[in-house]
Design a protein around this motif. Structure first.
Motif, PDB file in Angstrom:
ATOM      1  N   CYS A 144       0.841  -1.185   0.000  1.00 33.81           N
ATOM      2  CA  CYS A 144       0.000   0.000   0.000  1.00 33.81           C
ATOM      3  C   CYS A 144       0.882   1.242   0.000  1.00 33.81           C
ATOM      4  CB  CYS A 144      -0.892   0.030   1.229  1.00 33.81           C
ATOM      5  SG  CYS A 144      -1.984  -1.378   1.331  1.00 33.81           S
ATOM      6  N   GLY A 145       0.519   2.187  -0.815  1.00 34.58           N
ATOM      7  CA  GLY A 145       1.283   3.429  -0.881  1.00 34.58           C
ATOM      8  C   GLY A 145       0.358   4.601  -1.118  1.00 34.58           C
ATOM      9  N   CYS A 146       0.949   5.767  -1.180  1.00 34.81           N
ATOM     10  CA  CYS A 146       0.177   6.970  -1.457  1.00 34.81           C
ATOM     11  C   CYS A 146      -0.409   6.882  -2.873  1.00 34.81           C
ATOM     12  CB  CYS A 146       1.071   8.201  -1.401  1.00 34.81           C
ATOM     13  SG  CYS A 146       2.166   8.227   0.015  1.00 34.81           S
ATOM     14  N   HIS A 147      -1.446   7.620  -3.121  1.00 44.29           N
ATOM     15  CA  HIS A 147      -1.997   7.647  -4.477  1.00 44.29           C
ATOM     16  C   HIS A 147      -0.956   8.211  -5.441  1.00 44.29           C
ATOM     17  CE1 HIS A 147      -6.248   6.578  -3.907  1.00 44.29           C
ATOM     18  NE2 HIS A 147      -6.010   6.945  -2.660  1.00 44.29           N
ATOM     19  N   PRO A 148      -0.939   7.709  -6.677  1.00 42.16           N
ATOM     20  CA  PRO A 148       0.019   8.248  -7.649  1.00 42.16           C
ATOM     21  C   PRO A 148      -0.080   9.772  -7.683  1.00 42.16           C
ATOM     22  CG  PRO A 148      -1.103   6.341  -8.566  1.00 42.16           C
ATOM     23  CD  PRO A 148      -1.745   6.622  -7.238  1.00 42.16           C
ATOM     24  N   GLY A 149       1.071  10.385  -7.611  1.00 45.37           N
ATOM     25  CA  GLY A 149       1.083  11.847  -7.592  1.00 45.37           C
ATOM     26  C   GLY A 149       1.210  12.404  -6.181  1.00 45.37           C
ATOM     27  N   ASP A 150       0.876  11.581  -5.181  1.00 42.33           N
ATOM     28  CA  ASP A 150       0.913  12.065  -3.807  1.00 42.33           C
ATOM     29  C   ASP A 150       2.086  11.536  -2.998  1.00 42.33           C
ATOM     30  OD1 ASP A 150      -1.352  13.438  -4.255  1.00 42.33           O
ATOM     31  OD2 ASP A 150      -2.712  12.026  -3.265  1.00 42.33           O
ATOM     32  N   CYS A 151       2.980  10.798  -3.626  1.00 43.62           N
ATOM     33  CA  CYS A 151       4.088  10.210  -2.881  1.00 43.62           C
ATOM     34  C   CYS A 151       4.887  11.302  -2.178  1.00 43.62           C
ATOM     35  CB  CYS A 151       4.992   9.427  -3.841  1.00 43.62           C
ATOM     36  SG  CYS A 151       6.479   8.794  -3.076  1.00 43.62           S
ATOM     37  N   HIS A 152       5.238  11.022  -0.940  1.00 47.56           N
ATOM     38  CA  HIS A 152       6.010  11.972  -0.155  1.00 47.56           C
ATOM     39  C   HIS A 152       7.344  12.300  -0.825  1.00 47.56           C
ATOM     40  CE1 HIS A 152       6.895  13.961   3.649  1.00 47.56           C
ATOM     41  NE2 HIS A 152       8.100  13.430   3.614  1.00 47.56           N
ATOM     42  N   TYR A 153       7.826  11.340  -1.583  1.00 45.05           N
ATOM     43  CA  TYR A 153       9.096  11.550  -2.292  1.00 45.05           C
ATOM     44  C   TYR A 153       8.838  11.791  -3.772  1.00 45.05           C
ATOM     45  CZ  TYR A 153      10.380   9.553   2.141  1.00 45.05           C
ATOM     46  OH  TYR A 153      10.472   9.313   3.476  1.00 45.05           O
ATOM     47  N   THR A 154       7.703  12.332  -4.075  1.00 37.07           N
ATOM     48  CA  THR A 154       7.280  12.725  -5.415  1.00 37.07           C
ATOM     49  C   THR A 154       6.986  11.567  -6.365  1.00 37.07           C
ATOM     50  OG1 THR A 154       8.757  14.582  -5.127  1.00 37.07           O
ATOM     51  CG2 THR A 154       7.733  14.371  -7.273  1.00 37.07           C
ATOM     52  N   SER A 155       7.998  10.689  -6.575  1.00 32.08           N
ATOM     53  CA  SER A 155       7.797   9.729  -7.655  1.00 32.08           C
ATOM     54  C   SER A 155       7.965   8.274  -7.228  1.00 32.08           C
ATOM     55  CB  SER A 155       8.779  10.038  -8.783  1.00 32.08           C
ATOM     56  OG  SER A 155      10.079  10.106  -8.245  1.00 32.08           O
TER      57      SER A 155
END
Ligand code: SF4
Ligand code: SF4
Ligand code: FES
Lengths: 341, 144
Positions: free
Chosen positions: B67-78
């Protein structure tokens, strides 16, 4: 037989050596039998004359050796320690892709290398010859489009070269040299090969059949690591499979899990960087079709992210270290797979 | 003798910034999801190396979800864009080897989506439970 002969290559190498352009030569060396040709390093014209060979068994991809040969030792490349001259390498079309890929990854210094592209007319797979001719090979020679075999038990025979062509040459993806300083013979075109047919065949099986197929293949693995060691994309200095703490360091697989672990990780590690040169399958003493794992990745990558050929050009960005905002989701990939099934 | 009821073991790799917080929110809101889900917190979904996934299966997991952030919302951008490519190819390879594809999943869950987190886990556990034990990527030496 190859259109370009051993003599022509020796002549070229001798000329470059005598001119003082190159100090040593990376080429193919005669083995005990005509068919066990190995990679070799030649330091003089005499050595070349005694041991160099180029023929239907010069399948080895030499590019990887450049990594060590041009390595820096205290700020100076090994070949430069004694001399300012370069190292000569002979490249078949498929080798030239690996050459480019290594350059892309900054694994050797282009300045220290003189590359001669060599025309290739396809390589012969000795295992296929053995299958037809049986045990007790005395000699294997090629003339024209035939392979002439002398055997102890089954007499002499002539086999059409097309029937014993190495798998990677049957499905040769390109006869075009993508890198060279000079060319011997002709360079060809990128070929629209059928190399994904076998992958498609496996994809069409049911999961149970696929599992059985791979279980059968991978269980033959003795973990000799030859596939890793021969692979021009596998050039890390530290490898998880050498790490004693990983539990899977150089030892034979303890069970089917370790077999799969090794093979998934090996193939995954080169995914997107594998040029499909076929070395892994060629060197495997157990004849495991490793290229079918690599090609699955290549095929997937082509389908998901657009056609990509590793090594086609220097500096291209490998698909797995790249992205677009609209890439497919892992879940969608499977849905699409169901449609095909 | 009564058979012990089969409960799948699920390993959920959750990125620290979104999904782990999402799991937290699910807890705060007292939403139910099975205790068989073992969460492993990772700094970013792209921290998950294919080896982690295989190791999880080896040590007894029946399913692995990332599970990760929604695409575009990653804390590390990409980071999650790389995750997406990596997991798409890796899962496809597992499928190619005949390993049930339903055992692996990637899901994007934000810190505000406690409900989604619980629903995702419930659904995933159900799917994996219907497949039964992981046999194809098991290591008998690691069996409890
Ligand atoms: S794959 Fe093509 S270029 Fe490579 S050895 Fe075979 S025929 Fe030659
Ligand atoms: S070369 Fe073949 S036997 Fe050796 S480790 Fe690779 S797959 Fe296994
Ligand atoms: S930080 Fe959440 S996916 Fe990268």
């Amino acid at each position: 037989m190859q259109k370009i002969t051993t003599e022509q290559l020796i002549e070229k190498a001798a000329e470059l050596m005598n001119e003082g352009k190159v100090a040593s030569v990376l080429g193919w060396e005669k083995g005990e039998f005509g068919y066990d040709v190995t990679p070799g390093i030649f330091g003089s014209v005499d050595e070349l004359k005694a041991k160099f060979v180029y023929g239907d068994f010069s399948a080895a991809n030499l590019s990887k050796y450049l990594v060590k040969k041009t390595e820096m030792v205290q700020g100076q490349a090994l070949v430069f320690l004694k001399t300012e001259r370069k190292i000569l390498i002979f490249l078949k079309p498929c080798d030239s892709y690996s050459f480019n890929q290594l350059l892309t990854e900054h694994r050797f210094d282009r300045e220290k290398v003189y590359a001669v592209g060599v025309q290739c007319d396809g390589m012969v797979d000795i295992e296929k010859v053995k299958k037809i001719a049986g045990d007790g090979l005395l000699s294997v020679d090629t003339s024209g489009n035939d392979v002439v075999v002398k055997t102890l038990y089954n007499g002499d025979m002539k086999i059409a070269k097309a029937d014993v062509l190495a798998e990677r040459c049957v499905n040769c993806k390109s006869k075009k040299h993508v890198a060279y300083d000079e060319l011997l013979g002709e360079t060809g075109e990128v070929i629209d090969s059928n190399r994904f047919d076998e992958v498609e065949r496996i994809e069409k099986m049911t999961p149970d059949e696929r599992f059985a197929f791979w279980q059968n293949e991978l269980s033959k693995c003795i973990r000799c690591n030859a596939c890793r060691d021969a692979c021009p994309a596998c050039t890390c200095e530290k490898c998880v499979f050498d790490n004693p703490k990983s539990g899977v360091e150089n030892k034979s697989p303890a069970n089917s899990f370790e077999e799969k672990l090794f093979h998934i990780i090996r193939a995954y590690h080169v995914a997107g960087r594998c040029t499909d040169c076929g070395e892994c399958s060629r060197v495997c003493p157990q004849n495991i079709p490793l290229h079918l794992l690599n090609r699955k990745f290549i095929k997937d990558i082509n389908e998901f992210y657009g056609d990509y050929q590793a090594g086609a050009e220097v500096g291209s960005r490998a698909p797995l270290v790249d992205y677009t905002v609209n890439d497919v989701e892992p879940g969608e990939v499977f849905d699409r797979g169901d449609e095909n099934a | 003798m009564q058979m012990k009821e089969y409960k799948p073991l699920i390993v959920a790799f959750c990125c620290n910034w979104c999904s782990y917080a999402g799991a937290d929110l699910a807890g705060n809101n007292r939403l139910n999801y099975p205790a068989e889900v073992k969460i492993i917190r990772v700094p970013c979904s792209c921290r998950v190396n294919p080896m982690f996934i295989l190791r999880a299966f080896q040590r007894g997991a029946d399913g692995v979800i990332i599970c990760g952030c929604h695409p575009g919302d990653c804390h590390y951008t990409s980071g999650n864009y790389y995750t997406r490519r990596r997991m798409a190819t890796l899962f496809s390879m597992l499928d190619y080897l005949g390993i049930e594809k339903e055992r692996t999943r990637v899901e994007w869950v934000s810190a505000a989506e406690g409900a989604k987190f619980a629903a995702t886990m419930n659904d995933f556990v159900k799917t994996v439970a219907s497949l039964g034990e992981n046999k194809r990527l098991e290591d008998l030496r690691c069996k409890r």
